[in-house]
Design an enzyme around this catalytic site. Structure first.
Site, short mmCIF file in Angstrom:
data_model
loop_
_atom_site.label_atom_id
_atom_site.label_comp_id
_atom_site.label_asym_id
_atom_site.label_seq_id
_atom_site.Cartn_x
_atom_site.Cartn_y
_atom_site.Cartn_z
N GLN A 1 0.82 -1.21 0.00
CA GLN A 1 0.00 0.00 0.00
C GLN A 1 0.86 1.26 0.00
OE1 GLN A 1 -2.26 -0.83 3.54
NE2 GLN A 1 -0.41 -1.38 4.66
N TYR B 1 -10.20 4.88 19.43
CA TYR B 1 -10.24 3.61 18.70
C TYR B 1 -9.41 2.52 19.39
CZ TYR B 1 -9.40 0.28 14.90
OH TYR B 1 -9.29 -0.85 14.15
N GLN B 2 -8.16 2.85 19.71
CA GLN B 2 -7.24 1.82 20.24
C GLN B 2 -7.70 1.33 21.61
OE1 GLN B 2 -4.76 1.51 17.89
NE2 GLN B 2 -3.69 3.45 17.62
N ASP C 1 0.77 -0.25 13.87
CA ASP C 1 1.21 1.00 14.49
C ASP C 1 1.57 0.81 15.97
OD1 ASP C 1 -1.40 1.45 15.99
OD2 ASP C 1 -2.13 1.51 13.93
N GLU D 1 1.30 -8.57 11.59
CA GLU D 1 1.05 -7.41 10.73
C GLU D 1 1.65 -7.72 9.36
OE1 GLU D 1 -0.27 -4.08 10.62
OE2 GLU D 1 0.58 -4.21 8.60
N GLY E 1 -2.08 -12.47 8.05
CA GLY E 1 -2.83 -12.90 9.24
C GLY E 1 -3.57 -14.21 9.03
N ASP F 1 -7.31 -5.54 14.21
CA ASP F 1 -7.18 -4.09 14.01
C ASP F 1 -6.82 -3.85 12.55
OD1 ASP F 1 -6.73 -1.42 14.18
OD2 ASP F 1 -4.78 -1.59 15.13
N ASP G 1 -9.73 -0.88 6.06
CA ASP G 1 -11.03 -1.18 5.46
C ASP G 1 -10.95 -2.40 4.53
OD1 ASP G 1 -12.44 1.01 6.64
OD2 ASP G 1 -11.31 2.33 5.31
C1 JFQ Z 1 -5.35 1.81 13.34
N1 JFQ Z 1 -4.67 1.13 14.35
C2 JFQ Z 1 -6.22 0.91 12.55
N2 JFQ Z 1 -8.39 1.06 11.47
C3 JFQ Z 1 -7.11 1.61 11.64
N3 JFQ Z 1 -11.91 3.66 7.90
C4 JFQ Z 1 -9.22 1.48 10.40
C5 JFQ Z 1 -8.75 2.69 9.69
C6 JFQ Z 1 -9.66 3.09 8.56
C7 JFQ Z 1 -11.06 3.30 9.03
C8 JFQ Z 1 -11.55 2.08 9.72
C9 JFQ Z 1 -10.63 1.65 10.84
#
Ligand code: JFQ
Length: 374
Positions: free
Chosen positions: A104, A134-135, A159, A179, A211, A229, A232
């Site tokens: 990517q 989020y985390q 990350d 990862e 994975g 984690d 998309d």
């Molecule tokens: C970061 N640790 C992971 N997760 C990111 N549209 C995604 C990033 C893009 C978003 C959905 C969650």
């Protein structure tokens, strides 16, 4: 080049920006020298516009600057067919890194209001300001729902932010992470030290690879919890949203083990969420739940999570039995790395609230979730 909707169809627009060849070998040579950094507002937009057939679908942008808005020069706009007709924008101060891995495009920029931003294939993965939501949620929703987790697997999460959160749990003895993209790990270590600090925990074992393949080799019943984690479901993460992957996850969990996966936005992706819930109902014979959190820099400002358990000791995700406050207290006493940073978002009240769904989501999902919501 990037793609723009001009009312008549998608057009390909070419930017004249200082060229920097990206390489595939991690950070070396890929970091743009300080002197070469260009204030985003100086980047010329739309040097030329070339008409393109009107297929109505924007292909994934191929570089960071591809996402520079021609409407607001110097702003990054997150354009994707996954959220058509809208694009969240952040004002760019400086590009810090642009690279192309085997999987990517990887970009880091300094934003005016959200700190540093990590972007993969044109999509925001984290910002320094709101990554905590989020985390912390994707980690503590599952781990606070079971007693004494010992072995945890993180899929994706390069990350290191989820690792940082997992390491707060002192009962945990082994933290494996798989990862696919080493460049994400390297970039996080270079530009996001408060996030990648998760890798410093001695319980962490990093595997760079796919994975799905990793899970295939895991002995049945290995993990207490698996956290997915992912980005998309387009590009490298696509397989992580498919049935064989969920089956492999269920197999790798012990009876009564738990999984938490990122599960997109209630506002944008209801058909996808219903598909995921359907697959999970077939696969996980314990409980199947959906939770969500506010997340300002993700599309629609929120993100959801699928939380499921395998057959075995029942798990009531909505009522945490392993509170993080207790973990923090103990971690503090034992001077584990996790005690250095306080939680910013998660608490037990937020945990329970995360499972409350707005009425339109109840109408769509309620009959598929177990145990029933009401
Ligand atoms: C970061 N640790 C992971 N997760 C990111 N549209 C995604 C990033 C893009 C978003 C959905 C969650």
């Amino acid at each position: 080049m990037w793609w723009e909707w001009l009312g008549v169809g998608w057009v390909m627009a070419e930017l004249e920006v200082p060229a920097k060849r990206a390489r595939n070998d991690g950070l070396d040579g890929d970091v743009v020298d300080e002197e070469e950094l260009v204030p985003a507002s100086d980047v010329t937009n739309a040097a030329s516009l070339i008409s393109h057939e009107n297929d109505g679908v924007a292909p994934a942008p191929s570089t960071a600057r591809a996402n520079l808005s021609s409407i607001m020069p110097g702003w990054f706009s997150e354009v994707s067919p996954m959220w058509p007709g809208e694009a969240h924008s952040l004002k760019v101060e400086k590009f810090l890194f642009e690279g192309k891995s085997d999987f990517q495009d990887v970009v880091v920029f300094e934003s005016a209001t959200y700190g540093r931003v990590l972007v993969l294939d044109g999509v925001i993965q984290l910002t320094q300001r709101d990554e905590c939501a989020y985390q912390e949620m994707i980690t503590h929703l599952p781990l606070c729902s079971i007693a004494n987790p010992k072995k945890v697997l993180v899929i994706g999460g390069g990350d290191g932010g989820v690792l940082r959160e997992v390491s707060r749990h002192i009962s945990i003895e082994q933290i494996d992470i798989c990862e696919i993209d080493k460049m994400v790990v390297d970039v996080a270590k270079e530009f996001f030290p408060d996030v990648s600090i998760g890798f410093d925990d001695p319980r962490v074992n990093l595997h760079i690879g796919d994975g799905v393949a990793f899970l295939r080799d895991v002995p049945e019943g290995t993990y207490d919890a698996i956290i997915v984690d992912s980005s998309d479901p387009v590009g490298p993460a696509q397989a992580l949203f498919e049935r064989p992957f969920y089956q492999a996850v269920a197999r790798a969990l012990r009876p009564g083990g738990v999984v938490c996966t990122q599960a997109e936005s209630l506002w944008l992706h209801m058909p996808t969420i219903k598909e995921i819930v359907t697959v999970c109902r077939h696969t996980f014979k314990g409980s199947v739940n959906y939770a969500w959190t506010s997340m300002p820099t993700y599309p629609s400002g929120c993100i959801g999570f699928m939380l499921c358990s395998t057959e075995g000791p029942p798990v009531d995700f909505r009522h945490p039995i392993n509170p993080i406050s207790q973990q923090q207290q103990l971690a503090g006493e034992q001077e584990k790395p996790s005690s250095r940073l306080p939680l910013k978002y998660y608490n037990s009240t937020v945990h329970t609230a995360a499972f409350s769904l707005p009425q339109f989501a109840m109408d769509n999902l309620e009959s598929m979730l177990t145990p029933p919501l009401s």
